[in-house]
Write a protein that holds these residues in place. Structure first.
Motif, PDB file in Angstrom:
ATOM      1  N   GLN A 107       0.850  -1.188   0.000  1.00  0.00           N
ATOM      2  CA  GLN A 107       0.000   0.000   0.000  1.00  0.00           C
ATOM      3  C   GLN A 107       0.887   1.239   0.000  1.00  0.00           C
ATOM      4  OE1 GLN A 107      -2.534   0.382   3.421  1.00  0.00           O
ATOM      5  NE2 GLN A 107      -3.910   1.857   2.451  1.00  0.00           N
ATOM      6  N   ASP A 108       0.496   2.217  -0.758  1.00  0.00           N
ATOM      7  CA  ASP A 108       1.211   3.500  -0.822  1.00  0.00           C
ATOM      8  C   ASP A 108       2.602   3.381  -1.446  1.00  0.00           C
ATOM      9  OD1 ASP A 108      -0.830   5.087   0.458  1.00  0.00           O
ATOM     10  OD2 ASP A 108      -0.247   4.133   2.348  1.00  0.00           O
ATOM     11  N   GLY A 109       2.823   2.338  -2.222  1.00  0.00           N
ATOM     12  CA  GLY A 109       4.114   2.202  -2.896  1.00  0.00           C
ATOM     13  C   GLY A 109       4.390   3.340  -3.854  1.00  0.00           C
ATOM     14  N   GLU A 110       3.326   3.951  -4.385  1.00  0.00           N
ATOM     15  CA  GLU A 110       3.497   5.068  -5.316  1.00  0.00           C
ATOM     16  C   GLU A 110       4.085   6.297  -4.627  1.00  0.00           C
ATOM     17  OE1 GLU A 110      -0.480   5.572  -3.374  1.00  0.00           O
ATOM     18  OE2 GLU A 110       0.646   3.898  -4.251  1.00  0.00           O
ATOM     19  N   LEU A 111       4.071   6.307  -3.284  1.00  0.00           N
ATOM     20  CA  LEU A 111       4.646   7.417  -2.531  1.00  0.00           C
ATOM     21  C   LEU A 111       6.158   7.281  -2.331  1.00  0.00           C
ATOM     22  CD1 LEU A 111       2.105   7.941   0.415  1.00  0.00           C
ATOM     23  CD2 LEU A 111       2.633   9.590  -1.379  1.00  0.00           C
ATOM     24  N   TYR A 112       6.686   6.097  -2.588  1.00  0.00           N
ATOM     25  CA  TYR A 112       8.048   5.790  -2.140  1.00  0.00           C
ATOM     26  C   TYR A 112       9.094   6.766  -2.673  1.00  0.00           C
ATOM     27  CZ  TYR A 112      12.348   3.359  -1.064  1.00  0.00           C
ATOM     28  OH  TYR A 112      13.605   3.061  -0.586  1.00  0.00           O
ATOM     29  N   SER A 113       9.092   7.043  -3.970  1.00  0.00           N
ATOM     30  CA  SER A 113      10.139   7.902  -4.540  1.00  0.00           C
ATOM     31  C   SER A 113      10.103   9.297  -3.927  1.00  0.00           C
ATOM     32  CB  SER A 113       9.983   7.988  -6.059  1.00  0.00           C
ATOM     33  OG  SER A 113      10.287   6.745  -6.654  1.00  0.00           O
ATOM     34  N   PHE A 114       8.906   9.827  -3.718  1.00  0.00           N
ATOM     35  CA  PHE A 114       8.779  11.138  -3.088  1.00  0.00           C
ATOM     36  C   PHE A 114       9.277  11.097  -1.648  1.00  0.00           C
ATOM     37  CE2 PHE A 114       5.734  14.116  -0.784  1.00  0.00           C
ATOM     38  CZ  PHE A 114       6.590  15.212  -0.906  1.00  0.00           C
ATOM     39  N   LEU A 115       8.900  10.054  -0.914  1.00  0.00           N
ATOM     40  CA  LEU A 115       9.331   9.950   0.477  1.00  0.00           C
ATOM     41  C   LEU A 115      10.839   9.744   0.570  1.00  0.00           C
ATOM     42  CD1 LEU A 115       6.433   7.765   1.947  1.00  0.00           C
ATOM     43  CD2 LEU A 115       6.761  10.243   2.144  1.00  0.00           C
ATOM     44  N   LEU A 116      11.406   9.026  -0.371  1.00  0.00           N
ATOM     45  CA  LEU A 116      12.858   8.848  -0.404  1.00  0.00           C
ATOM     46  C   LEU A 116      13.551  10.196  -0.548  1.00  0.00           C
ATOM     47  CD1 LEU A 116      15.480   7.184  -0.697  1.00  0.00           C
ATOM     48  CD2 LEU A 116      14.921   6.915  -3.135  1.00  0.00           C
ATOM     49  N   LEU A 117      13.074  11.017  -1.463  1.00  0.00           N
ATOM     50  CA  LEU A 117      13.659  12.345  -1.651  1.00  0.00           C
ATOM     51  C   LEU A 117      13.417  13.234  -0.430  1.00  0.00           C
ATOM     52  CD1 LEU A 117      12.748  13.003  -5.394  1.00  0.00           C
ATOM     53  CD2 LEU A 117      15.027  12.580  -4.455  1.00  0.00           C
ATOM     54  N   LEU A 118      12.216  13.155   0.107  1.00  0.00           N
ATOM     55  CA  LEU A 118      11.884  13.966   1.283  1.00  0.00           C
ATOM     56  C   LEU A 118      12.779  13.592   2.462  1.00  0.00           C
ATOM     57  CD1 LEU A 118       9.882  16.198   1.991  1.00  0.00           C
ATOM     58  CD2 LEU A 118       8.310  14.430   2.824  1.00  0.00           C
ATOM     59  N   ALA A 119      13.143  12.319   2.543  1.00  0.00           N
ATOM     60  CA  ALA A 119      14.006  11.860   3.636  1.00  0.00           C
ATOM     61  C   ALA A 119      15.424  12.401   3.508  1.00  0.00           C
ATOM     62  CB  ALA A 119      14.036  10.334   3.673  1.00  0.00           C
ATOM     63  N   CYS A 120      15.774  12.946   2.349  1.00  0.00           N
ATOM     64  CA  CYS A 120      17.114  13.485   2.135  1.00  0.00           C
ATOM     65  C   CYS A 120      17.275  14.909   2.656  1.00  0.00           C
ATOM     66  CB  CYS A 120      17.455  13.475   0.636  1.00  0.00           C
ATOM     67  SG  CYS A 120      17.627  11.827  -0.084  1.00  0.00           S
ATOM     68  N   VAL A 121      16.174  15.606   2.882  1.00  0.00           N
ATOM     69  CA  VAL A 121      16.251  17.035   3.185  1.00  0.00           C
ATOM     70  C   VAL A 121      16.972  17.307   4.500  1.00  0.00           C
ATOM     71  CG1 VAL A 121      14.941  19.135   3.627  1.00  0.00           C
ATOM     72  CG2 VAL A 121      14.200  17.552   1.813  1.00  0.00           C
ATOM     73  N   VAL A 122      16.525  16.694   5.582  1.00  0.00           N
ATOM     74  CA  VAL A 122      17.105  16.979   6.899  1.00  0.00           C
ATOM     75  C   VAL A 122      18.581  16.595   6.977  1.00  0.00           C
ATOM     76  CG1 VAL A 122      16.997  16.407   9.360  1.00  0.00           C
ATOM     77  CG2 VAL A 122      14.886  16.914   8.098  1.00  0.00           C
ATOM     78  N   PRO A 123      18.981  15.364   6.574  1.00  0.00           N
ATOM     79  CA  PRO A 123      20.412  15.048   6.649  1.00  0.00           C
ATOM     80  C   PRO A 123      21.272  15.894   5.712  1.00  0.00           C
ATOM     81  CG  PRO A 123      19.186  13.248   5.621  1.00  0.00           C
ATOM     82  CD  PRO A 123      18.186  14.187   6.202  1.00  0.00           C
ATOM     83  N   SER A 124      20.728  16.302   4.575  1.00  0.00           N
ATOM     84  CA  SER A 124      21.490  17.162   3.669  1.00  0.00           C
ATOM     85  C   SER A 124      21.729  18.527   4.288  1.00  0.00           C
ATOM     86  CB  SER A 124      20.745  17.318   2.341  1.00  0.00           C
ATOM     87  OG  SER A 124      20.666  16.085   1.656  1.00  0.00           O
ATOM     88  N   MET A 125      20.694  19.064   4.916  1.00  0.00           N
ATOM     89  CA  MET A 125      20.855  20.355   5.592  1.00  0.00           C
ATOM     90  C   MET A 125      21.840  20.242   6.749  1.00  0.00           C
ATOM     91  SD  MET A 125      17.111  22.163   5.617  1.00  0.00           S
ATOM     92  CE  MET A 125      16.494  22.975   4.139  1.00  0.00           C
ATOM     93  N   GLU A 126      21.825  19.117   7.435  1.00  0.00           N
ATOM     94  CA  GLU A 126      22.745  18.926   8.548  1.00  0.00           C
ATOM     95  C   GLU A 126      24.191  18.873   8.048  1.00  0.00           C
ATOM     96  OE1 GLU A 126      24.232  18.335  12.401  1.00  0.00           O
ATOM     97  OE2 GLU A 126      22.380  19.196  11.615  1.00  0.00           O
ATOM     98  N   MET A 127      24.410  18.257   6.903  1.00  0.00           N
ATOM     99  CA  MET A 127      25.750  18.211   6.319  1.00  0.00           C
ATOM    100  C   MET A 127      26.246  19.615   6.003  1.00  0.00           C
ATOM    101  SD  MET A 127      25.140  14.907   3.832  1.00  0.00           S
ATOM    102  CE  MET A 127      26.599  15.183   2.840  1.00  0.00           C
TER     103      MET A 127
END
Length: 435
Positions: A107-127
């Motif tokens: 369920q909600d597999g169509e969200l995965y690519s967006f959530l993957l990118l969204l998960a990059c925001v916080v650690p990228s800003m921390e770097m």
């Protein structure tokens, strides 16, 4: 997980519809940080409030995140992907990351690519924070695609990520808007070497051997147009003292006659593997030599200060805007398109006029000759008229070495003789008997 799954076990469980090649070695080097959340809930809450996301969409996104986190194998592999994506651009990693859907996410597999990118925001800003990069440089960068993605999700329920490789630059805070243009690290790999004369400081680019060009100096077969009678193959002869090769005219074509240089008089200044900054052009006003010069100056200063490990040699870009054929149909004194391209060392690529057709006529496959349509701009009309003669446009690339930034505005690479040779050579293949 009681033990770490190996790569093959992990991807067998996750069952992705697509994974780029070369991930196994990276996975084997990956050291998990054991973060409990894929996306911090505080960050999600801030987004929901900022964009006034309806409750139904909020629940859908949280449900998608939780589905990933509850699947040990998928969570572990997704965290690995996040780490790879966050550092890929600064490593000049050419891996083709794009939309990925895990079959295990029922369920909600169509969200995965967006959530993957969204998960990059916080650690990228921390770097970036750890590098002491001021927040003003990157705070709004992820919101460029994020705002549109959330609007599409709310209005239409559409979670698909459009142009994943491009928007990845923004979600990973890898691209920076410095005055008028965007910049991102790029590893140079095109088949030529640039030299600088030790006394005059003139710059010359020599094409490597074995490529076939039409008589107009463009790659044979570009736009499916061949020049079987007038074509030539690039040469490269190095006897230790001199190099004989085909010069790339900075007006954007390769010259048929070879040029000789003495190696003691010319030093290589750009070779395969060197690091450049790729320049990208956002829409809007201000496409001028002055803004170009200011942006490049800022970019060199920015990367020198915050990414000192890079040895930036200059800038690279590819665009329909650099096609010097546009100078045949535009006012050379008034057109900013022409004025800007004259500041570059332009050179041919294998890309035809699909980008120009898209930007001017709305579709890479549009045919303004057979289907004229309602042209509203003088550039559309002039480009269509030029194409009616049987001529075609090209996508060209450009180089600006950082030593020439201060000369932008006064044509640091292009001489009068180069423009004269361009006018003698351009579209010469149309005068040949083509196959």
């Amino acid at each position: 997980m009681d033990r770490r799954l190996n790569f093959n076990e992990c991807i067998a469980i996750c069952n992705f519809d697509y994974l780029p090649e070369g991930l196994e070695a990276k996975y084997n080097r990956y050291q998990p940080d054991h973060e409990p959340d894929l996306i911090p809930r505080a960050f999600l809450s801030e987004l929901f409030e900022q964009y006034q996301i309806p409750e139904q969409t909020r629940q859908r996104l949280v449900r998608g995140v939780e589905a990933i986190e509850k699947d040990d194998a998928l969570f572990h592999f997704t965290q690995f992907l996040v780490e790879e994506l966050c550092s890929a651009r600064n490593r000049c990693d050419e891996t083709h990351y794009t939309n990925m859907t895990p079959g295990c996410m029922k369920q909600d597999g169509e969200l995965y690519s967006f959530l993957l990118l969204l998960a990059c925001v916080v650690p990228s800003m921390e770097m970036l924070r750890k590098r002491s990069v001021p927040l003003t440089y990157y705070e709004q960068i992820p919101h460029q695609p994020l705002k549109l993605q959330l609007e599409k999700l709310v209005l239409y329920g559409d979670a698909k990520v459009h142009d994943f490789p491009w928007v990845m630059n923004f979600y990973t805070c890898s691209i920076f808007l410095l005055d008028r243009f965007y910049f991102i690290p790029y590893r140079f790999g095109d088949p030529f070497t640039m030299f600088r004369h030790v006394h005059t400081q003139d710059v010359m680019a020599l094409r490597h051997a074995g490529e076939e060009f039409r008589s107009d100096g463009q790659r044979n077969g570009i736009n499916d147009v061949y020049d079987r009678q007038g074509c030539f193959t690039s040469e490269w002869l190095d006897n230790g003292e001199l190099i004989m090769a085909n010069r790339m005219n900075p007006m954007g074509f390769v010259e048929r006659e070879t040029t000789q240089i003495m190696k003691k008089e010319w030093e290589p200044v750009l070779q395969k593997g060197d690091t450049l900054l790729a320049l990208h052009i956002p829409s809007g006003p201000g496409y001028t030599p002055d803004r170009l010069k200011n942006s490049m100056t800022m970019a060199v200063e920015f990367y020198d200060q915050y990414f000192p490990e890079f040895s930036i040699k200059g800038f690279w870009s590819a665009s329909w805007l650099y096609d010097t054929r546009l100078s045949l149909i535009l006012d050379n004194e008034k057109s900013n398109i022409v004025r800007v391209q004259r500041q570059f060392y332009n050179y041919p690529t294998l890309e035809g006029d699909g980008m120009l057709r898209h930007e001017l006529f709305g579709d890479r496959n549009s045919d303004p000759v057979r289907s004229p349509g309602d042209f509203t701009t003088s550039l559309q009309k002039a480009a269509a008229e030029y194409m009616r003669t049987g001529a075609r446009f090209n996508t060209l690339s450009m180089i600006v070495l950082k030593e020439e930034i201060k000369q932008i505005g006064s044509m640091p690479y292009i001489k009068g003789a180069d423009m004269e040779e361009f006018h003698r050579t351009v579209d010469s293949h149309l005068r040949e008997v083509c196959g």
